[in-house]
Motif scaffolding. Structure first.
Motif, mmCIF file in Angstrom:
data_model
loop_
_atom_site.group_PDB
_atom_site.id
_atom_site.type_symbol
_atom_site.label_atom_id
_atom_site.label_comp_id
_atom_site.label_asym_id
_atom_site.label_seq_id
_atom_site.Cartn_x
_atom_site.Cartn_y
_atom_site.Cartn_z
ATOM 1 N N LEU A 181 7.505 -2.276 40.147
ATOM 2 C CA LEU A 181 6.952 -1.219 39.301
ATOM 3 C C LEU A 181 7.718 0.082 39.473
ATOM 4 N N GLU A 182 7.852 0.782 38.372
ATOM 5 C CA GLU A 182 8.489 2.101 38.357
ATOM 6 C C GLU A 182 7.550 3.068 37.642
ATOM 7 N N LYS A 183 7.488 4.302 38.112
ATOM 8 C CA LYS A 183 6.607 5.284 37.487
ATOM 9 C C LYS A 183 7.414 6.327 36.734
ATOM 10 N N ASP A 184 7.007 6.574 35.504
ATOM 11 C CA ASP A 184 7.569 7.667 34.708
ATOM 12 C C ASP A 184 6.709 8.896 34.985
ATOM 13 N N THR A 185 7.249 9.841 35.754
ATOM 14 C CA THR A 185 6.453 10.995 36.162
ATOM 15 C C THR A 185 6.091 11.885 34.979
ATOM 16 N N GLU A 186 6.916 11.876 33.940
ATOM 17 C CA GLU A 186 6.636 12.735 32.788
ATOM 18 C C GLU A 186 5.398 12.266 32.024
ATOM 19 N N SER A 187 5.304 10.962 31.816
ATOM 20 C CA SER A 187 4.159 10.421 31.074
ATOM 21 C C SER A 187 3.041 9.952 31.999
ATOM 22 N N ASN A 188 3.321 9.910 33.310
ATOM 23 C CA ASN A 188 2.361 9.423 34.314
ATOM 24 C C ASN A 188 1.949 7.980 34.022
ATOM 25 N N ILE A 189 2.920 7.175 33.627
ATOM 26 C CA ILE A 189 2.687 5.762 33.345
ATOM 27 C C ILE A 189 3.592 4.911 34.240
ATOM 28 N N THR A 190 3.018 3.874 34.828
ATOM 29 C CA THR A 190 3.768 2.930 35.658
ATOM 30 C C THR A 190 4.066 1.687 34.829
ATOM 31 N N PHE A 191 5.289 1.168 34.949
ATOM 32 C CA PHE A 191 5.669 0.012 34.141
ATOM 33 C C PHE A 191 6.533 -0.938 34.968
ATOM 34 N N VAL A 192 6.573 -2.195 34.536
ATOM 35 C CA VAL A 192 7.389 -3.194 35.208
ATOM 36 C C VAL A 192 8.860 -2.903 34.941
ATOM 37 N N SER A 193 9.639 -2.851 36.021
ATOM 38 C CA SER A 193 11.062 -2.544 35.890
ATOM 39 C C SER A 193 11.816 -3.108 37.084
ATOM 40 N N GLN A 194 12.963 -3.717 36.813
ATOM 41 C CA GLN A 194 13.781 -4.241 37.905
ATOM 42 C C GLN A 194 14.342 -3.116 38.773
ATOM 43 N N ARG A 195 14.314 -1.894 38.273
ATOM 44 C CA ARG A 195 14.758 -0.744 39.072
ATOM 45 C C ARG A 195 13.624 -0.206 39.960
ATOM 46 N N GLY A 196 12.425 -0.740 39.761
ATOM 47 C CA GLY A 196 11.266 -0.232 40.478
ATOM 48 C C GLY A 196 11.149 -0.769 41.899
ATOM 49 N N SER A 197 10.059 -0.379 42.554
ATOM 50 C CA SER A 197 9.772 -0.829 43.917
ATOM 51 C C SER A 197 8.937 -2.104 43.871
ATOM 52 N N ARG A 198 9.117 -2.928 44.883
ATOM 53 C CA ARG A 198 8.345 -4.169 44.912
ATOM 54 C C ARG A 198 6.850 -3.865 44.937
ATOM 55 N N ALA A 199 6.087 -4.607 44.161
ATOM 56 C CA ALA A 199 4.637 -4.420 44.095
ATOM 57 C C ALA A 199 3.992 -5.800 44.068
ATOM 58 N N LEU A 200 3.021 -6.003 44.962
ATOM 59 C CA LEU A 200 2.360 -7.294 45.070
ATOM 60 C C LEU A 200 0.847 -7.113 45.052
ATOM 61 N N THR A 201 0.188 -7.790 44.122
ATOM 62 C CA THR A 201 -1.266 -7.763 43.989
ATOM 63 C C THR A 201 -1.791 -9.192 44.023
ATOM 64 N N ARG A 202 -2.837 -9.426 44.817
ATOM 65 C CA ARG A 202 -3.492 -10.730 44.833
ATOM 66 C C ARG A 202 -4.836 -10.603 44.109
ATOM 67 N N TYR A 203 -5.268 -11.679 43.461
ATOM 68 C CA TYR A 203 -6.536 -11.610 42.742
ATOM 69 C C TYR A 203 -7.284 -12.931 42.843
ATOM 70 N N ARG A 204 -8.586 -12.839 42.623
ATOM 71 C CA ARG A 204 -9.417 -14.042 42.468
ATOM 72 C C ARG A 204 -10.532 -13.713 41.486
ATOM 73 N N ALA A 205 -10.821 -14.655 40.621
ATOM 74 C CA ALA A 205 -11.898 -14.487 39.643
ATOM 75 C C ALA A 205 -13.243 -14.713 40.333
ATOM 76 N N ILE A 206 -14.206 -13.847 40.012
ATOM 77 C CA ILE A 206 -15.553 -13.955 40.586
ATOM 78 C C ILE A 206 -16.542 -14.509 39.576
ATOM 79 N N LEU A 207 -16.396 -14.074 38.314
ATOM 80 C CA LEU A 207 -17.385 -14.417 37.293
ATOM 81 C C LEU A 207 -16.749 -14.312 35.919
ATOM 82 N N ARG A 208 -17.085 -15.247 35.036
ATOM 83 C CA ARG A 208 -16.608 -15.200 33.652
ATOM 84 C C ARG A 208 -17.790 -15.277 32.702
ATOM 85 N N TRP A 209 -17.722 -14.518 31.620
ATOM 86 C CA TRP A 209 -18.737 -14.581 30.561
ATOM 87 C C TRP A 209 -18.137 -13.979 29.293
#
Length: 302
Positions: A181-209
């Protein structure tokens, strides 16, 4: 020359770090130059920038007394989940800043300062922050040693932060999102970019409806807007997160903010000063906007 005595909160800290904290307006280059030239003295002697200070030592510097202005106390409730003599954990509501953006803005930190003061001259200090529209658990240190210990523990992966979100779509049972992920400080938006820093998120679903999934997210890294950007990137934007999910995030019209909640803080083996926290698990109840969207039979989740 101005002289001050090292407090217990700064015991063991580097000289340059202490001076930077007390005189943030003085450029680092000027601080280092003053130390090298001997204009900064510890107990009357020249010192090195990396010198470790001890409680009770006297330090003289070539600047005026530091400003005593800090976070302005602000009246307002603090939902305290845990407190001891060293630290506090509060449940921040959505819409409240973690720390003030100006001297007059309301914030969780300003409310903590108003409620718990500046014991021993140390102002309560946040160990980490949440975005204004993210609700949930925030840690504040009440003394200098605890601030340093908690910060080190976070860097060493001894404190685990888990978030609950409601996303659009049928999120898989569990998985990892490993996208830089890389952050554009001007727009304050983070986006996927190969120039960005490594970012790792784990998830698990709890409930669906219907067309929603309640999920738990674990941050392995801590990039700005990481959960929001990662979920949008794999096609499951957070309900109410128009910034990253566009109009599809308005699937539930009553979502006035991204439904992202810092649900849990868990502690591993903590250092001596914070040993009481070892293996502790703190939970923040679900806020009202989550409860309004969840099916009625899931009320016990809160």
């Amino acid at each position: 020359m101005y002289e001050f005595k090292v407090s217990r909160h700064d015991d063991g800290r580097r000289l340059d770090k202490v001076l930077r904290g007390l005189w943030p307006a003085v450029p680092l280059s000027a601080i280092m130059r003053s130390i090298r030239k001997g204009n900064v003295r510890v107990c009357g002697r020249k010192a090195h920038p990396s010198s470790r200070l001890r409680e009770g030592e006297r330090v003289s510097v070539p600047w005026e007394a530091p400003s005593t202005r800090g976070t302005r106390p602000m009246p307002g409730p603090v939902d305290v989940v845990y407190i001891d003599e060293h630290m506090l954990v509060a449940n921040k509501p959505a819409g409240l800043l973690s720390q003030p953006s100006s001297r007059t803005s309301d914030s969780l930190l300003g409310r903590i300062v108003a409620m718990y003061g500046r014991e021993g001259g140390f102002p309560p200090t946040l160990v980490h922050r949440l975005d204004r529209n993210t609700s949930g658990l925030v840690m504040a240190a009440l003394d200098g040693l605890s601030l340093r210990s908690l910060s080190v523990a976070m860097r060493e992966g001894k404190i685990f932060k888990r978030y609950w979100v409601v996303v659009i779509g049928d999120l898989p049972d569990r998985g990892e999102i490993d996208l830089p992920l890389e952050k554009d400080t001007e727009s304050n938006i983070t986006f996927v970019s190969q120039r960005g820093s490594r970012a790792l998120t784990r998830y698990r679903a709890i409930l669906r409806w219907k067309d929603f999934t309640l999920a738990e997210m674990e941050l392995v890294t801590g990039r700005p807007h990481q959960i929001r950007a990662h979920l949008a990137a794999i096609g499951y934007p957070i309900v109410g997160d128009v910034k990253y999910g566009g109009l599809v995030a308005r699937r539930w019209e009553n979502a006035l903010r991204p439904l992202l909640h810092a649900r849990e803080l868990s502690f591993g083996d903590m250092p001596d000063a914070l040993s009481v926290l070892s293996n502790m698990r703190l939970i923040a109840p679900l806020p009202p906007d989550f409860e309004r969207l969840l099916p009625p039979q899931t009320a016990l989740l809160g």
